[in-house]
Design a protein around this motif. Structure first.
Motif, short mmCIF file in Angstrom:
data_model
loop_
_atom_site.label_atom_id
_atom_site.label_comp_id
_atom_site.label_asym_id
_atom_site.label_seq_id
_atom_site.Cartn_x
_atom_site.Cartn_y
_atom_site.Cartn_z
N GLY A 353 -3.11 1.12 -5.93
CA GLY A 353 -4.68 0.82 -5.25
C GLY A 353 -3.82 -0.05 -4.31
O GLY A 353 -3.69 -0.62 -3.02
N PHE A 354 -2.52 -1.54 -4.90
CA PHE A 354 -2.08 -1.75 -4.22
C PHE A 354 -1.19 -1.79 -3.03
O PHE A 354 -1.66 -2.22 -1.57
CB PHE A 354 -1.05 -3.35 -5.25
N ALA A 355 -0.33 -0.75 -3.52
CA ALA A 355 0.38 0.54 -2.70
C ALA A 355 -0.70 0.79 -1.52
O ALA A 355 0.21 0.82 -0.34
CB ALA A 355 1.07 0.97 -3.03
N MET A 356 -1.77 1.15 -1.80
CA MET A 356 -2.46 1.86 -0.59
C MET A 356 -2.62 1.10 0.07
O MET A 356 -2.50 1.76 1.14
CB MET A 356 -4.13 2.49 -1.10
N GLU A 357 -2.77 -0.87 0.07
CA GLU A 357 -3.61 -1.24 1.06
C GLU A 357 -2.25 -1.36 1.33
O GLU A 357 -2.87 -1.77 2.82
CB GLU A 357 -4.14 -2.74 0.32
N LEU A 358 -1.07 -2.12 1.33
CA LEU A 358 -0.26 -2.26 2.15
C LEU A 358 0.23 -1.32 2.95
O LEU A 358 0.66 -1.22 4.23
CB LEU A 358 1.07 -2.36 1.13
N ASN A 359 0.03 -0.28 2.85
CA ASN A 359 0.05 0.74 3.54
C ASN A 359 -1.23 1.47 5.00
O ASN A 359 -0.89 1.50 6.00
CB ASN A 359 -0.24 2.46 2.62
N GLU A 360 -2.42 1.12 4.26
CA GLU A 360 -3.07 0.93 5.09
C GLU A 360 -2.90 -0.04 5.68
O GLU A 360 -3.92 -0.05 7.33
CB GLU A 360 -4.48 1.00 4.22
N LYS A 361 -2.30 -1.63 5.68
CA LYS A 361 -2.46 -2.48 6.57
C LYS A 361 -0.71 -2.35 7.49
O LYS A 361 -0.88 -3.34 8.82
CB LYS A 361 -2.13 -3.72 5.68
N GLY A 362 -0.27 -0.96 6.93
CA GLY A 362 1.13 -0.97 7.84
C GLY A 362 2.13 -1.88 7.28
O GLY A 362 3.14 -2.41 8.46
N ILE A 363 1.72 -2.75 6.11
CA ILE A 363 3.30 -3.63 6.05
C ILE A 363 3.93 -3.02 5.56
O ILE A 363 5.03 -3.49 5.23
CB ILE A 363 1.88 -4.23 4.64
N TRP A 364 3.52 -1.59 4.94
CA TRP A 364 4.56 -1.02 3.74
C TRP A 364 4.61 0.57 4.17
O TRP A 364 3.38 0.82 2.87
CB TRP A 364 4.89 -1.51 1.93
N LYS A 365 4.60 1.47 3.87
CA LYS A 365 4.41 2.77 4.64
C LYS A 365 5.64 3.77 3.72
O LYS A 365 5.90 3.66 3.63
CB LYS A 365 4.96 3.02 6.48
N ASN A 366 3.81 3.73 2.49
CA ASN A 366 4.38 4.57 2.09
C ASN A 366 3.96 6.14 1.97
O ASN A 366 4.13 6.88 0.36
CB ASN A 366 4.25 3.71 0.30
N ASN A 367 2.94 6.65 2.32
CA ASN A 367 2.12 7.85 2.36
C ASN A 367 1.00 7.71 1.47
O ASN A 367 0.38 9.27 0.89
CB ASN A 367 3.46 8.80 2.12
#
Lengths: 645, 135
Positions: A353-367
């Motif tokens: 869930g945390f990784a998804m939010e990082l991706n959504e916010k453009g902080i960490w592109k992880n697919n």
């Protein structure tokens, strides 16, 4: 016999994997009286044996398996036992409790517990057949999933033995790797990676001895009544057997406490597709339980023509609402994969869930995207094998937030990921998260959610002043029950059956809510009462009498709560020695600053208000360090507190 | 004619190759630990064969064959039989996978190694580029 108490075998196995030798570890009766068993006795051993500052994944860490005096005695729901070590995910005390049959077999083999030191040069497993202990080569098991490895360990004389293993996640030192015993899981605090660091694939144990109790006839009579009370209670006799823990999805949705989209809110619009009721209707074949348990909370479900273990509430929420996924079939599949790989589902779901939010916010592109389920199964494998982005995900939320950012919405405490209860919706439960010694834990934290949202009668959710006293009482109570060897579900009878009738009346519920909320000073008073006033057993908590009858120990309700208080404080001392301080008793800003309910200024976790009171009630100073007189009261004054300051 | 594997000459050649490698340098800018790479006794190897390698911030500061294991106290020791090292060299076994499956035995903080896979792979690539004569 090395103890004057029954219920114990009096012997602990000491295994040194470096030298490949075995012996006995001596525990005093004084420590049995002080800590009973399970994780608190283990904490005392770790306090005595570990040097502060050691790397949890080094051979210097010690891994302990520990039963408790009621384990295997036929008292209801007493298959429980603990595994403990210094945690690689928090750097403090780590432990995990589980049911299953391992603890029972271990006791029947003549051992109260196992202390495991050092590390083997090559993969091994430990085989125990009563007094015969062997360290065996595990090359043929290494790399195999938890189901296959357990089957392979049960050869020859060990076909009906109990097993405990790690999966690939533990072998590859994933920080939230778990340990699996049959289909039960020691989920939290990364104990799987501690085993992996020792090249210890698993343990198999077979026992043939009898477990004696002090007063067999009275004990039998007492446990008969206890079983009857559990079976007759609305929660333990009806709801839990019928729906399992998955019943919490609907309850928590109603309370605005169902973590959704990385804990950004407390309700999920598609929750009804992932409720316990839906699971029961569409998938449930039967329930099952641990040996000696009348509650039978486990689920067996059907998927793709196969019968497999069904998901607990935590998985349904953290892989469901928390990721904006409403596909129950997929969640059941992932649940199975988590167990096979040996991953803690609670931490894993929160990490995703945390990784998804990082991706959504453009902080960490992880697919990884909210609502996208197609790649989840592959991601679980990547995590377990530390491949690609799995190598970062395997380190947990705290690491990801420090590496990439997003600390304001990183759901962890002390490095341990949050379980599936929205903090702002139950501020006492949130205080429990912040103060629990092993990190964010709903159980160690006192399970206040039951008294704030899911129970038949509750306190006011957002009332802060009342909560510290209740949290301390609950933390001590659950600690005490756990240290005796009982499942925490057995604590639910503390709320009498009549309360379930009261909840049907709005007026009565309202009055009870006000009474429970505003009489918190009486809880503080109860906690301060000298032991001499609490030398009785109470029918709502049969545990203290069961322990007295099983062991021959001088035991009462008051003594049992005191043991819980002592054990909790012992863990705190361990953490202080490892450098875990007041600054670590905190939650992310998302929970302390953001309002859960627009316009309700109390719908955020005001830790700054609650923590000082919590410390005071516990007898700790303003920095959360136990005072000398508290250590004296708890018989912990062998600790030099000045060394910890 | 190749350089005998594990000889001083081989170690020096490895040092040169590492220090020429931009790939290794970029992957290892923060690396500060030294190693014993050990081919364990067995088959044509009559006694453990040790090579010391000192890696610091993307370069190799020193590398040589070791006859007395007590001469250095490296942070890591990675040991395996000859056939496993050959597999790593042939790219049949990823070094990190080798560590995770315990085919490569590690003394030292194993987690630190498996969290730096690029560095390990680049180091292996440097070794692969050598004209190694295997025993």
């Amino acid at each position: 016999m090395k103890t004057r108490y029954k219920g114990y075998t009096g012997k602990l196995l000491d295994v040194n994997l470096t030298s490949q030798t075995t012996g006995e570890y001596i525990v005093s009766d004084m420590d049995r009286e002080r800590f009973l068993g399970g994780r608190y006795l283990s904490t005392k051993i770790l306090w005595d044996e570990l040097k502060p500052g050691i790397d949890p994944l080094s051979p210097e860490n010690i891994f302990i398996v520990m039963t408790a005096p009621l384990t295997g005695t036929r008292a209801p729901s007493t298959s429980r036992y603990d595994i403990s070590a210094k945690s690689p995910i928090t750097g403090g005390i780590g432990h995990s409790n589980s049911g299953g049959n391992f603890g029972i077999h271990l006791k029947k083999a003549g051992w109260d517990g196992i202390v495991i030191r050092g590390s083997a040069d090559t993969p091994v497993y430990i085989e125990i057949n009563d007094d015969v202990v062997q360290i065996k080569n595990a090359d043929h098991l290494w790399g195999k999933d938890t189901h296959t490895s357990q089957e392979l360990m049960k050869t020859n004389d060990f076909k009906k033995a109990a097993t405990m293993v790690i999966g690939p996640a533990g072998e590859n030192l994933v920080k939230f790797a778990c340990v699996v015993c049959q289909e039960r899981v020691h989920g939290r605090t990364g104990m799987g990676s501690v085993m992996g660091s020792k090249n210890l694939k698993g343990l198999v144990v077979k026992g043939s001895k009898k477990i004696d109790v002090f007063q067999p006839e009275k004990f039998k009579e007492h446990t008969k009544k206890w079983i009857k009370s559990l079976q007759g209670h609305p929660a333990t006799g009806e709801t839990v057997p019928k729906l399992g823990t998955s019943m919490f999805v609907a309850l928590l949705q109603r309370a605005n406490a169902l973590p959704t989209k990385n804990f950004s809110r407390g309700t999920f619009e598609n929750y009804n597709q992932i409720t316990g009721e839906t699971l029961a209707k569409d998938h449930l074949i039967r329930n099952y339980g641990c040996q000696s348990c009348p509650i039978q909370c486990g689920r067996v479900v059907k998927l793709d023509g196969q019968e497999i273990k069904g998901p607990e509430y935590e998985i349904m929420c953290l892989f469901g609402a928390n990721l904006l996924i409403n596909d129950l079939d997929a969640i059941i599949r992932w649940n199975r994969e988590l167990d096979l790989l040996g991953l803690d589902g609670v931490s894993c779901g929160t990490v995703l869930g945390f990784a998804m939010e990082l991706n959504e916010k453009g902080i960490w592109k992880n697919n990884l995207e909210f609502g996208k389920k197609e790649n989840i199964l592959d991601i679980l494998k990547l995590i377990a094998h530390r491949e690609g982005i799995g190598n970062d995900l395997a380190e947990g939320v705290k690491y990801l937030s420090e590496k990439y950012g997003g600390t304001d919405f990183a759901p962890h405490v002390k490095g341990l990921e949050l379980p599936a209860y929205q903090p702002q919706a139950a501020v006492g439960h949130a205080l429990g998260y912040a103060t629990a010694n092993r990190g964010a834990c709903h159980l160690d934290g006192g399970y206040m959610i039951y008294f704030e949202a899911t129970g038949p009668v509750t306190l006011e959710q957002f009332h802060h002043r009342s909560k510290p006293a209740w949290v301390v009482l609950d933390q001590n109570l659950l600690a005490a029950i756990s240290s005796g060897g009982s499942c925490l579900f057995t604590s639910w009878t503390f709320v009498p059956a009549i309360a379930f009738k009261a909840q049907k009346s709005k007026i009565i519920s309202f009055i009870i809510r006000k009474i429970l909320t505003y009489t918190w000073p009486s809880i503080t008073g109860l906690l301060k009462l000298p032991l001499v006033f609490l030398k009785f057993h109470i029918p709502l908590l049969p545990h203290s009498k069961a322990i007295a009858l099983a062991t021959g120990m001088d035991m009462s309700f008051g003594k049992l709560i005191r043991i819980g208080d002592r054990g909790y404080t012992m863990e705190k001392l361990f953490n202080l020695r490892e450098g875990i301080r007041k600054k670590d008793d905190k939650l992310a800003k998302r929970f302390t600053d953001d309002l859960l309910v627009k316009g309700n200024k109390n719908s955020r976790v005001q830790l700054d208000k609650m923590l000082p009171q919590y410390y005071k009630i516990r007898g700790w100073d303003e920095n959360g360090v136990p005072k000398e007189k508290t250590l004296k009261k708890l018989d912990l004054n062998f600790v030099d507190i000045s060394q910890l300051n | 004619m190749g350089i005998p594997m594990g000889s001083d000459e081989w170690a020096l050649a490895l040092k040169d190759e590492v220090n020429k490698s931009e790939g290794y340098r970029m992957a290892s800018l923060t690396w500060e630990d030294d190693f014993y790479f050990i081919v364990t006794k067995g088959g044509p190897i009559t006694e453990d064969l040790l090579v010391y390698v000192d890696l610091w911030h993307g370069e190799c500061r020193d590398a040589f064959r070791v006859s007395d294991p007590g001469v250095k106290s490296p942070t890591f020791e990675i040991s395996a039989p000859l056939d496993i090292w050959k597999k790593v060299s042939n790219r049949e076994l990823n070094p990190i996978r080798g560590i995770m499956t315990r085919k490569l035995k590690v003394k030292g903080n194993i987690l630190k190694l498996i969290k730096a896979p690029k560095s390990a792979i680049e180091l292996v690539e440097c070794a692969i580029r050598l004209d190694t004569e295997w025993p």
